[in-house]
Design a protein around this motif. Structure first.
Motif, PDB file in Angstrom:
ATOM      1  N   ASN A 232       0.753  -1.191   0.039  1.00  0.00           N
ATOM      2  CA  ASN A 232       0.047   0.092  -0.066  1.00  0.00           C
ATOM      3  C   ASN A 232       0.742   1.231   0.157  1.00  0.00           C
ATOM      4  O   ASN A 232       0.712   2.164   0.815  1.00  0.00           O
ATOM      5  CB  ASN A 232      -0.847  -0.102   1.228  1.00  0.00           C
ATOM      6  N   VAL A 233       1.703   1.060  -0.766  1.00  0.00           N
ATOM      7  CA  VAL A 233       2.631   2.474  -1.146  1.00  0.00           C
ATOM      8  C   VAL A 233       2.518   2.807  -2.310  1.00  0.00           C
ATOM      9  O   VAL A 233       2.295   2.410  -3.571  1.00  0.00           O
ATOM     10  CB  VAL A 233       4.033   2.290  -0.860  1.00  0.00           C
ATOM     11  N   LEU A 234       2.578   4.373  -2.427  1.00  0.00           N
ATOM     12  CA  LEU A 234       2.479   4.926  -3.906  1.00  0.00           C
ATOM     13  C   LEU A 234       3.791   4.403  -4.865  1.00  0.00           C
ATOM     14  O   LEU A 234       4.966   5.030  -4.183  1.00  0.00           O
ATOM     15  CB  LEU A 234       2.416   6.454  -3.704  1.00  0.00           C
ATOM     16  N   ILE A 261      -6.056   9.001  -6.014  1.00  0.00           N
ATOM     17  CA  ILE A 261      -4.885   8.478  -4.808  1.00  0.00           C
ATOM     18  C   ILE A 261      -5.996   8.295  -3.606  1.00  0.00           C
ATOM     19  O   ILE A 261      -5.955   7.274  -2.925  1.00  0.00           O
ATOM     20  CB  ILE A 261      -4.041   9.565  -4.664  1.00  0.00           C
ATOM     21  N   MET A 262      -6.935   9.433  -3.312  1.00  0.00           N
ATOM     22  CA  MET A 262      -7.630   9.368  -2.025  1.00  0.00           C
ATOM     23  C   MET A 262      -8.523   8.020  -2.091  1.00  0.00           C
ATOM     24  O   MET A 262      -8.768   7.179  -1.263  1.00  0.00           O
ATOM     25  CB  MET A 262      -8.379  10.132  -1.902  1.00  0.00           C
ATOM     26  N   GLY A 268      -3.402  11.211   3.065  1.00  0.00           N
ATOM     27  CA  GLY A 268      -2.811  12.290   2.593  1.00  0.00           C
ATOM     28  C   GLY A 268      -1.380  12.618   3.042  1.00  0.00           C
ATOM     29  O   GLY A 268      -0.669  13.191   2.251  1.00  0.00           O
ATOM     30  N   GLN A 269      -1.271  12.446   4.101  1.00  0.00           N
ATOM     31  CA  GLN A 269       0.093  12.703   4.771  1.00  0.00           C
ATOM     32  C   GLN A 269       1.189  11.779   4.021  1.00  0.00           C
ATOM     33  O   GLN A 269       2.300  12.418   3.679  1.00  0.00           O
ATOM     34  CB  GLN A 269       0.212  12.666   6.226  1.00  0.00           C
ATOM     35  N   HIS A 270       0.962  10.609   4.033  1.00  0.00           N
ATOM     36  CA  HIS A 270       1.836   9.828   3.123  1.00  0.00           C
ATOM     37  C   HIS A 270       2.011  10.240   1.714  1.00  0.00           C
ATOM     38  O   HIS A 270       3.280  10.293   1.324  1.00  0.00           O
ATOM     39  CB  HIS A 270       1.204   8.327   3.186  1.00  0.00           C
ATOM     40  N   PHE A 271       0.971  11.010   1.223  1.00  0.00           N
ATOM     41  CA  PHE A 271       1.191  11.431  -0.198  1.00  0.00           C
ATOM     42  C   PHE A 271       2.272  12.849  -0.201  1.00  0.00           C
ATOM     43  O   PHE A 271       3.051  12.829  -0.971  1.00  0.00           O
ATOM     44  CB  PHE A 271       0.018  11.874  -0.910  1.00  0.00           C
ATOM     45  N   SER A 333      -4.808  19.769  11.339  1.00  0.00           N
ATOM     46  CA  SER A 333      -5.838  20.220  10.200  1.00  0.00           C
ATOM     47  C   SER A 333      -7.253  19.457  10.587  1.00  0.00           C
ATOM     48  O   SER A 333      -7.391  18.378  10.520  1.00  0.00           O
ATOM     49  CB  SER A 333      -5.313  20.259   8.870  1.00  0.00           C
ATOM     50  N   ARG A 334      -8.445  20.521  10.531  1.00  0.00           N
ATOM     51  CA  ARG A 334      -9.539  19.862  10.621  1.00  0.00           C
ATOM     52  C   ARG A 334     -10.200  19.354   9.256  1.00  0.00           C
ATOM     53  O   ARG A 334     -11.077  18.644   9.097  1.00  0.00           O
ATOM     54  CB  ARG A 334     -10.640  20.973  11.125  1.00  0.00           C
ATOM     55  N   ASN A 335      -9.696  20.043   8.136  1.00  0.00           N
ATOM     56  CA  ASN A 335      -9.954  19.427   6.671  1.00  0.00           C
ATOM     57  C   ASN A 335      -8.733  19.073   6.052  1.00  0.00           C
ATOM     58  O   ASN A 335      -8.224  19.951   5.179  1.00  0.00           O
ATOM     59  CB  ASN A 335     -10.814  20.559   6.259  1.00  0.00           C
ATOM     60  N   GLN A 336      -8.182  17.811   6.199  1.00  0.00           N
ATOM     61  CA  GLN A 336      -7.024  17.490   5.852  1.00  0.00           C
ATOM     62  C   GLN A 336      -7.030  17.303   4.329  1.00  0.00           C
ATOM     63  O   GLN A 336      -6.035  17.750   3.653  1.00  0.00           O
ATOM     64  CB  GLN A 336      -6.672  15.851   6.484  1.00  0.00           C
ATOM     65  N   ARG A 337      -7.975  16.988   3.825  1.00  0.00           N
ATOM     66  CA  ARG A 337      -8.171  16.890   2.217  1.00  0.00           C
ATOM     67  C   ARG A 337      -8.145  18.356   1.474  1.00  0.00           C
ATOM     68  O   ARG A 337      -7.237  18.460   0.784  1.00  0.00           O
ATOM     69  CB  ARG A 337      -9.338  16.354   1.601  1.00  0.00           C
ATOM     70  N   LEU A 338      -8.596  19.294   2.167  1.00  0.00           N
ATOM     71  CA  LEU A 338      -8.403  20.602   1.708  1.00  0.00           C
ATOM     72  C   LEU A 338      -7.042  21.136   1.529  1.00  0.00           C
ATOM     73  O   LEU A 338      -6.595  21.908   0.895  1.00  0.00           O
ATOM     74  CB  LEU A 338      -9.531  21.634   2.321  1.00  0.00           C
TER      75      LEU A 338
END
Length: 360
Positions: A232-234, A261-262, A268-271, A333-338
């Motif tokens: 499970n790595v990019l 990717i999501m 997201g942090q891994h990316f 962050s409260r909205n990590q995707r953003l």
């Protein structure tokens, strides 16, 4: 059907020549045995999975083989005593060893005591061990192993000859995995082994465990696709493509690709941290003196060199700063995707902002 033996056990080194990545230590130990300068108390310290216990066992067998004329098939098993301090950390276990130490060996010249995870011993056990460690009988040698040297009391440290084991380099680990692949009849892509070696983070035992897991998944064909799916790595292709889109200022496609990717379940942090590492690797390629710091296969190295020619050094400096800041802020962050999407927009705007300044 024969029972399966994990690679970490099957390919555990039997001699110092087989030990990976610890040449300085194994050479020092061999020379110490030959010149009869081996200390009676040794401490092997370093990260997990780098060969501390393995080297202790090899040394324990070799000491008696070098000390006299014996049957070459003799493994001196009765001369080697091994204690796991993680589960036997009380004073009674140490007192038992202290009582045994006084009795000389019946075969061979030395009795060797290996105490693994020695930092787990209680203070009472350490204190009971001190006098014996300071003045051991001539026939006794103690080999202590630990991953956490700072937890051992100074009075014990001062009585030991300390050997610091280093993390195994990615290239050394990759070559070792390549040799095992050949022995096992597995066709492995170099970049696939590279990913496994990097994922192991300096621990050879971890790399062998990951190797077994991926082989169980993919069979005799070990590909980059199989490794990235199983771990499970990019893959690097994702970062090459994202960097090209950043240089083109193509924000809409970047947002679409990040959504994909999501959807695949990547964090997201891994990316973001992987993207920062990719920018670092591109920066390394900008100077001939630093190219050797790029720990990848030849095919991937050519891709890095090609993309690095199209990237400005100023862009890479700003990009690394932005990506690292996003990595730092991600958990809070409260909205990590953003946060990640804004980071991609900022990264894509670097070259367009520079172009505007030049026009002005």
């Amino acid at each position: 059907m024969e029972p399966f033996i994990v690679s970490a056990r099957k390919y555990r080194p039997e001699t110092f020549e087989d030990v990976v990545g610890q040449g300085a230590i194994t050479q020092t130990l061999e020379n110490a045995i030959k010149s009869n300068h081996l200390a009676q108390a040794l401490l092997f310290t370093g990260p997990r999975g780098v060969g501390k216990t393995t080297c202790a066992r090899i040394l324990a067998k070799k000491i008696n083989h070098e000390s006299g004329e014996y049957d070459p098939d003799e493994d001196f098993a009765f001369n080697i005593f091994e204690l796991d301090a993680a589960s036997n950390n009380g004073v009674d276990q140490i007192r038992s060893i202290v009582d045994q130490v006084r009795i000389p060996p019946q075969v061979g010249k030395y009795k060797i005591y290996i105490i693994d995870e020695v930092h787990m011993l209680s203070n009472a056990a350490f204190n009971a061990f001190l006098k014996t460690l300071e003045e051991p009988p001539a026939h006794a040698i103690f080999i202590l192993a630990t991953t956490e040297k700072h937890k051992i009391i100074p009075t014990i440290l001062s009585r030991c000859q300390i050997f610091d084991f280093k993390r195994i380099t990615v290239s050394a680990m990759r070559e070792h995995l390549k040799r095992i692949s050949i022995k096992e009849g597995i066709t492995a892509e170099e970049d696939a082994l590279q990913i496994i070696a990097q994922k192991a983070d300096g621990a050879l035992r971890d790399s062998l465990s990951i190797f077994d897991r991926v082989v169980s998944f993919s069979g005799k064909e070990l590909t980059v696709k199989a490794v990235t799916e199983n771990l499970n790595v990019l893959d690097r292709e994702t970062y090459f493509k994202v960097t090209d889109l950043l240089l083109e200022n193509n924000i809409p496609q970047l947002l679409v690709d990040y959504d994909v990717i999501m959807t695949k379940g990547f964090d997201g942090q891994h990316f973001v941290s992987g993207l920062a590492s990719h920018f670092r690797d591109l920066m390394v390629c900008k100077d001939e003196r630093t190219i050797e710091l790029l720990e990848v296969g030849d095919q991937t190295k050519n891709k890095y060199l090609e993309q690095a020619r199209n990237v400005d050094l100023n862009f890479l400096r700003k990009a690394i700063e932005i990506a690292n800041q996003a990595d730092f802020n991600y958990r809070a962050s409260r909205n990590q995707r953003l946060l990640v999407e804004l980071t991609l927009m900022q990264l894509a705007s670097i070259t367009s902002d520079e172009a505007k300044k030049k026009m002005m």
